[in-house]
Design an enzyme around this catalytic site. Sequence first.
Site, PDB file in Angstrom:
ATOM      1  N   HIS A 143       8.298  65.856 -11.546  1.00 52.41           N
ATOM      2  CA  HIS A 143       7.290  65.999 -10.487  1.00 52.41           C
ATOM      3  C   HIS A 143       7.644  67.163  -9.562  1.00 52.41           C
ATOM      4  O   HIS A 143       6.794  68.021  -9.274  1.00 52.41           O
ATOM      5  CB  HIS A 143       7.184  64.684  -9.698  1.00 52.41           C
ATOM      6  CG  HIS A 143       6.227  64.732  -8.552  1.00 52.41           C
ATOM      7  ND1 HIS A 143       5.066  63.999  -8.515  1.00 52.41           N
ATOM      8  CD2 HIS A 143       6.255  65.437  -7.382  1.00 52.41           C
ATOM      9  CE1 HIS A 143       4.423  64.260  -7.380  1.00 52.41           C
ATOM     10  NE2 HIS A 143       5.126  65.125  -6.676  1.00 52.41           N
ATOM     11  N   GLU A 144       8.899  67.202  -9.114  1.00 57.79           N
ATOM     12  CA  GLU A 144       9.296  68.250  -8.155  1.00 57.79           C
ATOM     13  C   GLU A 144       9.262  69.631  -8.796  1.00 57.79           C
ATOM     14  O   GLU A 144       8.811  70.601  -8.172  1.00 57.79           O
ATOM     15  CB  GLU A 144      10.677  67.951  -7.574  1.00 57.79           C
ATOM     16  CG  GLU A 144      10.767  66.664  -6.759  1.00 57.79           C
ATOM     17  CD  GLU A 144       9.675  66.492  -5.740  1.00 57.79           C
ATOM     18  OE1 GLU A 144       9.174  67.505  -5.197  1.00 57.79           O
ATOM     19  OE2 GLU A 144       9.292  65.341  -5.481  1.00 57.79           O
TER      20      GLU A 144
HETATM   21 NI    NI Z   1       4.849  66.189  -4.890  1.00 60.22          NI
END
Ligand code: NI
Length: 180
Positions: A143-144
């Site tokens: 996600h990051e």
């Molecule tokens: Ni995010």
Amino acid sequence: MAIQDILKMGDARLLRVAQDVETFDTPELHALVQDLLDTMKAAQGAGLAAPQIGVNLRVVIFGSGKANPRYPDAPIIEQTVLINPQLEPLGPEMESAWEGCLSVPGLRGLVPRHVALRYRGFDLQGAVIDRKVEGFHARVVQHECDHLDGVLYPTRIEDMTQFGYTEVLFPGLDAASEDD
Ligand code: NI
């Protein structure tokens, strides 16, 4: 050393491909990481990427070394500063789970991610980080690192019926604490 505003979806700065960090252990890089840590902590996030505070560099942070009140059942991830990351999925297996994002406040969506992952990169001082992880840890990293390529999780949702407001999807969840 300050809590910064988190950019929200719709801001073009969240859609850029971020640039590599070229020099480690500089005062500027330390200040950026401190801002990220302060901002993530204030928002009770599971992670944060530099583009989310308007800095177009390939820097992400995640983990706190303790349980996240927003994800009480999630495994504890040590606090990590990951710079110029490279991700390598380990095997074809994918898994869907609910994600939120501090740049997409109030919403959650069901997002498929690689279950197992090797990630490599550098810490603040330029030392190599090389880990094999799975599950929630692997999900947070994916996600990051998506933020570094201008990708927000809603574009990865395959079934748009599985996208909605946290308060509707998960009534009773602390409305003041949401998203990573
Ligand atoms: Ni995010």
